[in-house]
Structures are given as C-alpha cells and as structure tokens.
Design an enzyme around this catalytic site. Structure first.
Site, PDB file in Angstrom:
ATOM      1  CG  HIS A  12      -0.161  -0.018   2.526  1.00  0.00           C
ATOM      2  ND1 HIS A  12       0.401   1.105   3.108  1.00  0.00           N
ATOM      3  CD2 HIS A  12       0.145  -1.046   3.338  1.00  0.00           C
ATOM      4  CE1 HIS A  12       1.007   0.770   4.216  1.00  0.00           C
ATOM      5  NE2 HIS A  12       0.877  -0.532   4.394  1.00  0.00           N
ATOM      6  CD  GLU A  92       1.449  -4.601   8.777  1.00  0.00           C
ATOM      7  OE1 GLU A  92       2.003  -5.708   8.544  1.00  0.00           O
ATOM      8  OE2 GLU A  92       1.902  -3.504   8.432  1.00  0.00           O
TER       9      GLU A  92
END
Length: 215
Positions: A12, A92
């Site tokens: 990202h 994550e």
C-alpha cells in the site's frame, strides 16, 4: 491448470501510521488512511500497472485494511479487473489493539534482537503466525487457478511483511534468508513471472540489510 503469467504483489501507499506512529494510539490500525503522499504513490504505481497489463484480465485480492482498499482504487484498473476479493489473510501483522507508541517501539527493539520471524508482539502476532495464514491463502489461490476463467494476471494488494512472507512461502526461503530482507517501500511492487520452464521467478529481489546468518 491455467496458471497466471504474472502474480503482482503491491505494498500500500504511505499511510498515516507510516508518517506518524503516534496515530496508532487514537485510530485502529485497520482504519488508517493513506496520506496525500500515499495517494500519489498509489496513483503512480497504478499508471505503471496499466502500462504493463494493457487490456489483460486481472483477478485482484486485497487486504481488508482501509489503506489497501484506497491503494487499489487509486490504481484505476477497472477496465482490467474481472474480480476483486477482500482477503483477511492478507492483513498486516497484528501488533495489538490500541497501541502505546513507546511500548511498541520497545517491542520492535526486542523483535530486532530476537528475530522478526519468531518474535510475537505481546497482544499480537509473530511473523511465523502471518506465515501460516499466508500459506493457507496460497492454498486457496492455487484452487482458483483451476477455474476455467482464471485470468492470466493476479494482483495482490497487501503489506510489506506479508509480501516478504508470501515470497518466503512460495519460494521456500529459509528463516535466515527471510530475516536478511528489508520490506519494500510504500507503493512498491514485486512480480512473480512464469517462465518457459513452468517455474516462477521474481522480477527483482528484495533489498538485503545483511547477509543471511548461518544456521
């Protein structure tokens, strides 16, 4: 099995947490947005992807975090995408819920000494835990290749550690090899390309911050 010609991993763009780690004390990790710089990074990566993919069909998998969804939207790949699936196993590494900045910094120092693969955050996961769920995702991914309409391109929008662990699992890297690698930068890609011999190779390696330690 119609295996894809390329599997593109993307980290990202820059998030609020990348820019200021005190934000974790106020905002859940999964709810952090991209910064303006992060949006620009994602848009630039999107342009490169559109040039690379042309009109090729793409199946996308995205971590459920806000910043990864924002990154995927900034790619502007609508003309290529045949399916988009939110995939929680690509999230994550969990570091806990509301995070005290000083405590997390101390734990990160402990992790650096202990090893990124085995160290488990007090209220979260170890790298080994993430490796296990990435391995489970890979099993699902391979089953997807068996579908008759499986696209020739796969796009995975995720996080830096998850990218490294995906490649560790795919290429059977050792823990020592994993520990020697650095995360890619925000908006960076790594592509697994299918060769004529039927095996995949990375388009470029991850940066190393040291040589792998001997077992």
């Amino acid at each position: 099995m119609a295996r894809p010609r390329r599997i593109i991993l993307v980290r990202h763009g820059e998030s609020e947490g990348n820019a200021d780690d005190s934000v974790y004390e106020r905002v859940p990790d999964h709810a952090l947005s991209l910064t303006e710089r992060g949006v620009r990074q994602a848009e630039a990566t999107g342009k490169r992807l559109r040039d690379e993919l042309g009109d090729g069909r793409v199946s996308a998998y995205v971590s459920p975090y806000l910043r990864t969804h924002q990154t995927l939207r900034a790619f502007a790949l609508d003309r290529c995408l045949v399916r988009v699936r939110e995939e929680p196993r690509l999230r994550e590494q969990d570091w806990g819920n509301w995070q005290d900045r000083d405590d997390v910094r101390l734990q990160k120092a402990h992790r650096d000494a202990y090893g990124h693969f085995f160290y488990r955050f007090a209220q979260g996961e170890s790298g080994a835990d993430v490796y296990d769920r990435v391995g489970a995702f890979l099993e699902s991914l391979h089953r997807g290749f068996e579908q008759p309409d499986s696209p020739p391109n796969v796009l995975i929008v995720t996080h830096g550690l998850t990218m490294r662990l995906f490649c560790m699992r795919w290429f059977h890297w050792t823990v020592a090899e994993f520990e020697a690698l650095s995360n890619p930068g925000n908006g960076e890609t790594r592509s697994l390309l299918l060769g004529e011999d039927g095996t995949y190779a990375l388009d470029r390696p991850f940066a190393r911050w040291r040589e792998p330690a001997e077992p």
